[in-house]
Design a protein around this motif. Structure first.
Motif, mmCIF file in Angstrom:
data_model
loop_
_atom_site.group_PDB
_atom_site.id
_atom_site.type_symbol
_atom_site.label_atom_id
_atom_site.label_comp_id
_atom_site.label_asym_id
_atom_site.label_seq_id
_atom_site.Cartn_x
_atom_site.Cartn_y
_atom_site.Cartn_z
ATOM 1 N N VAL A 162 -5.371 -3.906 -6.208
ATOM 2 C CA VAL A 162 -5.787 -3.880 -4.803
ATOM 3 C C VAL A 162 -6.247 -5.268 -4.366
ATOM 4 O O VAL A 162 -6.767 -6.045 -5.178
ATOM 5 C CB VAL A 162 -6.913 -2.850 -4.569
ATOM 6 N N PRO A 163 -6.066 -5.603 -3.096
ATOM 7 C CA PRO A 163 -6.557 -6.896 -2.601
ATOM 8 C C PRO A 163 -8.064 -6.887 -2.440
ATOM 9 O O PRO A 163 -8.649 -5.896 -1.982
ATOM 10 C CB PRO A 163 -5.844 -7.043 -1.250
ATOM 11 N N PHE A 164 -8.722 -7.976 -2.804
ATOM 12 C CA PHE A 164 -10.169 -8.089 -2.686
ATOM 13 C C PHE A 164 -10.590 -8.777 -1.392
ATOM 14 O O PHE A 164 -11.790 -8.848 -1.102
ATOM 15 C CB PHE A 164 -10.732 -8.874 -3.869
ATOM 16 N N VAL A 165 -9.658 -9.284 -0.643
ATOM 17 C CA VAL A 165 -9.958 -9.993 0.596
ATOM 18 C C VAL A 165 -8.998 -9.497 1.671
ATOM 19 O O VAL A 165 -8.015 -8.813 1.396
ATOM 20 C CB VAL A 165 -9.799 -11.518 0.422
ATOM 21 N N ARG A 166 -9.324 -9.855 2.893
ATOM 22 C CA ARG A 166 -8.414 -9.562 3.994
ATOM 23 C C ARG A 166 -7.712 -10.848 4.410
ATOM 24 O O ARG A 166 -8.349 -11.864 4.659
ATOM 25 C CB ARG A 166 -9.149 -8.982 5.200
ATOM 26 N N TYR A 167 -6.386 -10.789 4.457
ATOM 27 C CA TYR A 167 -5.597 -11.907 4.957
ATOM 28 C C TYR A 167 -5.261 -11.640 6.427
ATOM 29 O O TYR A 167 -4.902 -10.513 6.801
ATOM 30 C CB TYR A 167 -4.290 -12.052 4.177
ATOM 31 N N SER A 192 -0.510 -2.044 1.106
ATOM 32 C CA SER A 192 0.644 -1.130 1.102
ATOM 33 C C SER A 192 1.365 -1.163 -0.241
ATOM 34 O O SER A 192 1.798 -0.120 -0.745
ATOM 35 C CB SER A 192 1.603 -1.499 2.239
ATOM 36 N N ILE A 193 1.490 -2.350 -0.844
ATOM 37 C CA ILE A 193 2.110 -2.437 -2.160
ATOM 38 C C ILE A 193 1.249 -1.718 -3.194
ATOM 39 O O ILE A 193 1.763 -1.035 -4.096
ATOM 40 C CB ILE A 193 2.307 -3.917 -2.554
ATOM 41 N N SER A 194 -0.076 -1.846 -3.084
ATOM 42 C CA SER A 194 -0.971 -1.154 -4.012
ATOM 43 C C SER A 194 -0.811 0.356 -3.900
ATOM 44 O O SER A 194 -0.793 1.061 -4.912
ATOM 45 C CB SER A 194 -2.424 -1.544 -3.733
ATOM 46 N N ILE A 195 -0.700 0.855 -2.676
ATOM 47 C CA ILE A 195 -0.537 2.299 -2.479
ATOM 48 C C ILE A 195 0.778 2.774 -3.087
ATOM 49 O O ILE A 195 0.849 3.864 -3.680
ATOM 50 C CB ILE A 195 -0.633 2.633 -0.982
ATOM 51 N N LYS A 196 1.835 1.993 -2.979
ATOM 52 C CA LYS A 196 3.099 2.365 -3.616
ATOM 53 C C LYS A 196 2.937 2.464 -5.126
ATOM 54 O O LYS A 196 3.464 3.389 -5.762
ATOM 55 C CB LYS A 196 4.174 1.331 -3.274
ATOM 56 N N ILE A 226 8.041 5.052 5.180
ATOM 57 C CA ILE A 226 7.621 4.764 6.551
ATOM 58 C C ILE A 226 6.102 4.795 6.667
ATOM 59 O O ILE A 226 5.489 3.963 7.345
ATOM 60 C CB ILE A 226 8.264 5.771 7.521
ATOM 61 N N LEU A 227 5.469 5.739 5.986
ATOM 62 C CA LEU A 227 4.012 5.849 6.044
ATOM 63 C C LEU A 227 3.324 4.622 5.451
ATOM 64 O O LEU A 227 2.261 4.204 5.925
ATOM 65 C CB LEU A 227 3.559 7.116 5.319
ATOM 66 N N THR A 228 3.904 4.040 4.410
ATOM 67 C CA THR A 228 3.299 2.836 3.841
ATOM 68 C C THR A 228 3.537 1.623 4.728
ATOM 69 O O THR A 228 2.748 0.671 4.702
ATOM 70 C CB THR A 228 3.849 2.550 2.437
ATOM 71 N N MET A 271 -1.404 10.039 3.486
ATOM 72 C CA MET A 271 -0.163 10.765 3.204
ATOM 73 C C MET A 271 0.857 9.874 2.500
ATOM 74 O O MET A 271 1.660 10.349 1.699
ATOM 75 C CB MET A 271 0.420 11.315 4.505
ATOM 76 N N GLY A 272 0.830 8.575 2.793
ATOM 77 C CA GLY A 272 1.716 7.668 2.068
ATOM 78 C C GLY A 272 1.414 7.665 0.583
ATOM 79 O O GLY A 272 2.303 7.438 -0.246
ATOM 80 N N LEU A 273 0.164 7.934 0.220
ATOM 81 C CA LEU A 273 -0.225 8.014 -1.180
ATOM 82 C C LEU A 273 0.097 9.370 -1.790
ATOM 83 O O LEU A 273 0.558 9.450 -2.939
ATOM 84 C CB LEU A 273 -1.730 7.716 -1.308
ATOM 85 N N LEU A 274 -0.114 10.457 -1.040
ATOM 86 C CA LEU A 274 -0.088 11.810 -1.616
ATOM 87 C C LEU A 274 1.158 12.617 -1.292
ATOM 88 O O LEU A 274 1.397 13.644 -1.945
ATOM 89 C CB LEU A 274 -1.320 12.591 -1.146
ATOM 90 N N LEU A 275 1.956 12.214 -0.306
ATOM 91 C CA LEU A 275 3.058 13.081 0.143
ATOM 92 C C LEU A 275 4.049 13.378 -0.981
ATOM 93 O O LEU A 275 4.378 14.546 -1.253
ATOM 94 C CB LEU A 275 3.778 12.439 1.330
ATOM 95 N N LEU A 276 4.559 12.355 -1.638
ATOM 96 C CA LEU A 276 5.557 12.579 -2.688
ATOM 97 C C LEU A 276 5.001 13.375 -3.865
ATOM 98 O O LEU A 276 5.652 14.335 -4.321
ATOM 99 C CB LEU A 276 6.127 11.246 -3.160
ATOM 100 N N PRO A 277 3.812 13.030 -4.401
ATOM 101 C CA PRO A 277 3.287 13.869 -5.495
ATOM 102 C C PRO A 277 3.058 15.325 -5.082
ATOM 103 O O PRO A 277 3.348 16.246 -5.861
ATOM 104 C CB PRO A 277 1.964 13.181 -5.869
ATOM 105 N N LEU A 278 2.543 15.539 -3.854
ATOM 106 C CA LEU A 278 2.325 16.911 -3.406
ATOM 107 C C LEU A 278 3.649 17.651 -3.241
ATOM 108 O O LEU A 278 3.761 18.825 -3.640
ATOM 109 C CB LEU A 278 1.550 16.908 -2.080
#
Length: 480
Positions: free
Chosen positions: A224-229, A398-402, A387-389, A292-299
């Motif tokens: 995960v990113p520790f800062v905001r770009y 978004s890459i971390s969530i993937k 699309i959700l990511t 949902m971008g995190l949980l949709l596919l596993p669910l």
């Protein structure tokens, strides 16, 4: 005690030839000139200075009448009375000034001066591709640190706004500026940043802000990113007014904002360019999409393989068509395949990227369904998850969530519902344990601050009184 930099012009010339080589670099200019009757040695990097301004200075520095000054130092300073001139008494600083783009002068007796005539190559400010808004400013940060500080200064016209310059790395000597508002930003945080900047001993920050993030925050293998770009000056200015600290790295069009929580990474300027009700709706949609971008596919995979958990209203979920490839492998191939498509789009020239996307996304996907490699449902849900990511403003998040989604999917495929809940619990615990810059990563959810959490969920009107975020630990919690 003398303040001379060299003992003579010959010594200065030998020093410069020793550092840069004798004619080994075509862009290093070392010339003998005259300031009226005074011989001087001029040195600069041709690609980093404004040659027009330099020519005008050298052409127009002669006075209308002779100046009767016997002291050489007073003589030079009287004639070369340029507002960007300063004296150097240390050779290391003198050499670094030349490498930074300043024009140097050494007088006959060895006094050293530098003139601020820098003109770095770069582009004009334009709207960032990653943070576009329907309404709002169209200027964005560029690769020049001076232009970037000016874009922020234009929005915060306050004498307490500070840009503290540091030289980072042993060989690269990259310019890094800490931007903060004195009296608002936390002093302990600033001291910690200064200390960590001083501890960086490396050849150079070739990857600019990303290299600096890994050095400052010891990111190691944390996904995960520790800062905001951000590439937007208005977002940076808003964070500075809240008490955050911005880190500007020369050659980078992005600015680092610290401290940052996961909710900072999910915010977007568009929410504040619309009415509060509309901004709140957009924010809710983005939070829901990220979850949902995190949980949709596993669910979906869990429901498709364990129909016992499905209520009658959701009985349509699941793969209706059989395939020779196991369903879990289909989902993994589809999810990773979309990532390959994204990478290919980045590396494909712009005129061809649209055609490539159509070929890969439509033709290949349809053929894969027709030949029985994928079931239609797999293509549908992997596309929706992608699309959700994409709606997450922070590309790094978004890459971390993937990545987390793939881990949850594999755990669900191996251990079923237990794997999904265990994986989600481990992920949640991991995020709760993160404290970059001593700021809880899930603040204000964990630890729970009701009023702050309400402001995270709801975009309140600008006229509503609000304290500065507790997470920045500002010395002035109340806004002016």
């Amino acid at each position: 005690m003398t303040d001379k930099l060299f003992n003579s012009l010959e010594e200065a010339e030998n020093f410069l030839k020793e550092q840069f080589g004798d004619g080994e670099s075509f862009d290093v200019i070392v010339k003998h000139l005259f300031v009226k009757d005074l011989p001087v040695l001029c040195a600069y990097i041709s690609g980093l200075v404004d040659s027009v301004v330099l020519t005008q200075l050298l052409s127009n520095m002669l006075p209308d009448e002779d100046i009767d000054i016997e002291d050489e130092k007073e003589y030079f300073e009287a004639i070369f009375n340029y507002q960007g001139r300063s004296e150097e008494t240390k050779r290391e600083a003198f050499l670094l000034s030349i490498l930074s783009g300043q024009v140097s002068f050494v007088t006959k007796s060895g006094y050293g001066y530098v003139a601020e005539i820098r003109n770095y190559p770069g582009r004009s400010p334009e709207e960032p591709d990653n943070e576009k808004v329907i309404r709002g400013s169209r200027d964005g940060f560029i690769e020049g640190i001076s232009q970037n500080t000016a874009l922020i200064r234009r929005r915060i016209r306050n004498s307490n706004l500070r840009f503290e310059l540091h030289k980072i790395s042993e060989i690269g000597q990259t310019d890094v500026a800490l931007a903060f508002i004195k009296g608002i930003a936390n002093d302990e945080m600033l001291d910690k940043l200064r200390q960590r900047l001083g501890q960086i001993h490396h050849d150079g920050l070739t990857m600019a802000d990303k290299s600096l993030e890994e050095w400052l925050f010891k990111q190691k293998f944390h996904p995960v990113p520790f800062v905001r770009y951000t590439e937007r000056p208005d977002i940076t200015a808003a964070h500075l007014l809240e008490g955050h600290v911005a880190i500007i790295v020369d050659t980078s069009p992005s600015v680092i904002v610290v401290p940052a929580t996961v909710f900072h990474l999910l915010q977007h300027a568009e929410e504040y360019r619309q009415a509060p009700a509309v901004g709140t709706f957009v924010r809710f949609m983005r939070y829901f999409g990220a979850i949902m971008g995190l949980l949709l596919l596993p669910l979906w995979y869990l429901f498709a393989t364990h129909g016992i958990f499905l209520p009658d209203a959701l009985s349509f979920l699941g793969a209706k068509e059989k395939s020779h490839i196991p369903l879990l492998l289909q989902v993994l191939i589809g999810d990773v395949g979309i990532e390959f498509l994204r990478m290919a789009a980045i590396h494909t020239p712009s005129p061809l990227s649209t055609a490539m996307g159509l070929v890969a996304g439509v033709i290949i996907g349809q053929i894969a369904i027709d030949v029985g490699v994928f079931s239609p449902e797999v293509v549908l849900y992997t596309a929706v998850s992608a699309i959700l990511t994409f709606i997450i403003p922070s590309y790094e998040l978004s890459i971390s969530i993937k990545l987390f989604r793939l881990v949850l999917l594999i755990m669900t495929g191996i251990w079923g519902v237990n794997g999904l809940f265990i994986g989600f619990f481990i992920l949640f615990t991991y995020l709760c344990s993160l404290r970059p810059m001593q700021a809880p990563y899930l603040w204000p959810l964990i630890p729970f601050f009701p009023n702050a959490m309400l402001r995270v969920l709801v975009r309140f009107p600008m006229t509503a009184d609000a304290l500065r975020p507790y997470v920045v630990d500002s010395k002035q919690r109340k806004r002016s």
